[in-house]
Scaffold this motif. Structure first.
Motif, PDB file in Angstrom:
ATOM      1  N   ASP A  33      85.982  57.234 -40.154  1.00  0.00           N
ATOM      2  CA  ASP A  33      87.008  57.692 -39.362  1.00  0.00           C
ATOM      3  C   ASP A  33      88.201  56.365 -39.490  1.00  0.00           C
ATOM      4  O   ASP A  33      88.123  55.319 -38.727  1.00  0.00           O
ATOM      5  CB  ASP A  33      86.722  57.613 -38.087  1.00  0.00           C
ATOM      6  CG  ASP A  33      87.519  58.198 -36.921  1.00  0.00           C
ATOM      7  OD1 ASP A  33      88.854  58.409 -37.238  1.00  0.00           O
ATOM      8  OD2 ASP A  33      87.346  58.684 -35.841  1.00  0.00           O
ATOM      9  N   THR A  34      89.227  56.763 -40.145  1.00  0.00           N
ATOM     10  CA  THR A  34      90.321  56.162 -40.276  1.00  0.00           C
ATOM     11  C   THR A  34      91.424  56.498 -39.391  1.00  0.00           C
ATOM     12  O   THR A  34      92.564  56.302 -39.624  1.00  0.00           O
ATOM     13  CB  THR A  34      90.588  55.745 -41.765  1.00  0.00           C
ATOM     14  OG1 THR A  34      91.124  57.181 -42.301  1.00  0.00           O
ATOM     15  CG2 THR A  34      89.764  55.338 -42.699  1.00  0.00           C
ATOM     16  N   LEU A  36      93.702  57.083 -35.935  1.00  0.00           N
ATOM     17  CA  LEU A  36      94.220  56.417 -35.055  1.00  0.00           C
ATOM     18  C   LEU A  36      93.539  56.470 -33.666  1.00  0.00           C
ATOM     19  O   LEU A  36      92.979  55.297 -33.342  1.00  0.00           O
ATOM     20  CB  LEU A  36      95.955  56.358 -34.646  1.00  0.00           C
ATOM     21  CG  LEU A  36      96.496  55.374 -33.758  1.00  0.00           C
ATOM     22  CD1 LEU A  36      96.476  53.949 -34.502  1.00  0.00           C
ATOM     23  CD2 LEU A  36      97.887  55.856 -33.657  1.00  0.00           C
ATOM     24  N   PRO A  37      93.267  57.569 -33.376  1.00  0.00           N
ATOM     25  CA  PRO A  37      92.274  57.722 -32.268  1.00  0.00           C
ATOM     26  C   PRO A  37      90.891  57.201 -32.330  1.00  0.00           C
ATOM     27  O   PRO A  37      90.249  56.617 -31.474  1.00  0.00           O
ATOM     28  CB  PRO A  37      92.463  59.355 -31.821  1.00  0.00           C
ATOM     29  CG  PRO A  37      93.468  59.568 -32.607  1.00  0.00           C
ATOM     30  CD  PRO A  37      93.804  58.767 -33.842  1.00  0.00           C
ATOM     31  N   GLY A  38      90.388  57.396 -33.576  1.00  0.00           N
ATOM     32  CA  GLY A  38      89.103  56.950 -33.793  1.00  0.00           C
ATOM     33  C   GLY A  38      89.063  55.430 -33.687  1.00  0.00           C
ATOM     34  O   GLY A  38      87.797  54.749 -33.313  1.00  0.00           O
ATOM     35  N   GLU A  39      90.058  54.599 -34.144  1.00  0.00           N
ATOM     36  CA  GLU A  39      89.951  53.396 -34.035  1.00  0.00           C
ATOM     37  C   GLU A  39      90.121  52.816 -32.698  1.00  0.00           C
ATOM     38  O   GLU A  39      89.385  51.692 -32.349  1.00  0.00           O
ATOM     39  CB  GLU A  39      91.268  52.719 -34.629  1.00  0.00           C
ATOM     40  CG  GLU A  39      91.361  52.308 -36.275  1.00  0.00           C
ATOM     41  CD  GLU A  39      92.469  51.425 -36.795  1.00  0.00           C
ATOM     42  OE1 GLU A  39      92.992  50.608 -36.167  1.00  0.00           O
ATOM     43  OE2 GLU A  39      92.765  52.190 -37.927  1.00  0.00           O
ATOM     44  N   VAL A 111      90.912  61.584 -41.541  1.00  0.00           N
ATOM     45  CA  VAL A 111      92.164  60.764 -41.611  1.00  0.00           C
ATOM     46  C   VAL A 111      92.914  60.926 -40.293  1.00  0.00           C
ATOM     47  O   VAL A 111      93.595  59.821 -40.068  1.00  0.00           O
ATOM     48  CB  VAL A 111      92.809  61.511 -42.857  1.00  0.00           C
ATOM     49  CG1 VAL A 111      94.282  60.683 -42.976  1.00  0.00           C
ATOM     50  CG2 VAL A 111      92.285  61.355 -44.199  1.00  0.00           C
ATOM     51  N   SER A 112      92.948  62.061 -39.904  1.00  0.00           N
ATOM     52  CA  SER A 112      93.388  62.404 -38.538  1.00  0.00           C
ATOM     53  C   SER A 112      92.845  63.707 -37.958  1.00  0.00           C
ATOM     54  O   SER A 112      92.047  64.082 -38.593  1.00  0.00           O
ATOM     55  CB  SER A 112      95.029  62.622 -38.736  1.00  0.00           C
ATOM     56  OG  SER A 112      95.257  63.935 -39.221  1.00  0.00           O
ATOM     57  N   GLY A 140      92.315  70.764 -38.798  1.00  0.00           N
ATOM     58  CA  GLY A 140      91.889  70.741 -37.304  1.00  0.00           C
ATOM     59  C   GLY A 140      90.484  70.375 -37.258  1.00  0.00           C
ATOM     60  O   GLY A 140      89.525  70.479 -38.181  1.00  0.00           O
ATOM     61  N   ASN A 141      90.391  69.674 -36.017  1.00  0.00           N
ATOM     62  CA  ASN A 141      89.297  69.033 -35.732  1.00  0.00           C
ATOM     63  C   ASN A 141      88.365  69.913 -34.633  1.00  0.00           C
ATOM     64  O   ASN A 141      88.553  69.381 -33.520  1.00  0.00           O
ATOM     65  CB  ASN A 141      89.404  67.433 -35.461  1.00  0.00           C
ATOM     66  CG  ASN A 141      88.168  66.784 -35.154  1.00  0.00           C
ATOM     67  OD1 ASN A 141      87.249  67.132 -35.824  1.00  0.00           O
ATOM     68  ND2 ASN A 141      88.269  65.583 -34.847  1.00  0.00           N
TER      69      ASN A 141
END
Length: 166
Positions: A33-34, A36-39, A111-112, A140-141
């Motif tokens: 998970d790269t 931004l929310p994952g970070e 990625v996002s 879409g996630n």
């Protein structure tokens, strides 16, 4: 290379080259998970989705009759504490402990929330050679997008009669 393609064709076509279907270990999918929310917040929804697509893959491959899908419970803890994509063959060792002929590892790269890639790697346990790989991008996630992407890869790559042929 032609020998690998022939093995992949035999394994994936269900041609009857084996008296019994090959024994298959399907390891739980891993996440990179790269985003931004994952970070910032971690990857909580994705963790449940990884479990679901791993089980979906096991179930559909077992139901196809082309594989004898093995229970990975005896090595699950060791596998989850390893990076199966970069452990120097520990996945092959764990699959060998289960008595598997072939094994699958999988990776989801986030990625996002809009760009996610699902990758499946099928290897010969004895030689360590990659038999085939399948990959698909999803947009879409959501639970539905993950499930549909896995269904697509199973149907159109792993179980497709001509996949891996020259």
């Amino acid at each position: 290379m032609r020998a690998l393609i022939t093995i992949a064709t035999l394994l994936l076509s269900g041609s009857g080259a084996f008296a019994d279907p090959p024994k298959l270990a399907v390891f739980d999918f891993e996440l990179i998970d790269t985003s931004l929310p994952g970070e910032f917040y971690g990857s909580k929804p994705e963790e449940a989705r990884l479990d679901r697509i791993s089980e979906q893959l096991r179930k559909e491959l077992a139901e196809s009759g082309r594989f004898q899908v093995l229970d990975i419970a005896p090595v699950r803890d060791a596998a989850q504490h390893s990076n199966l994509q970069a452990c120097g063959g520990c996945d092959l060792k764990l699959a060998g402990e289960l008595g598997a002929d072939i094994e699958i590892t999988g990776l989801v790269q986030k990625v996002s929330n809009l760009i996610i890639n699902l990758n499946i790697y099928l290897r010969d346990v004895k030689t360590g050679n990659l038999i085939t790989a399948a990959s698909a991008d999803m947009r879409g996630n959501t639970d539905e997008s993950w499930t549909r992407t896995m269904s697509y890869l199973i149907r159109n790559r792993l179980l497709a009669p001509n996949y891996g042929r020259p």
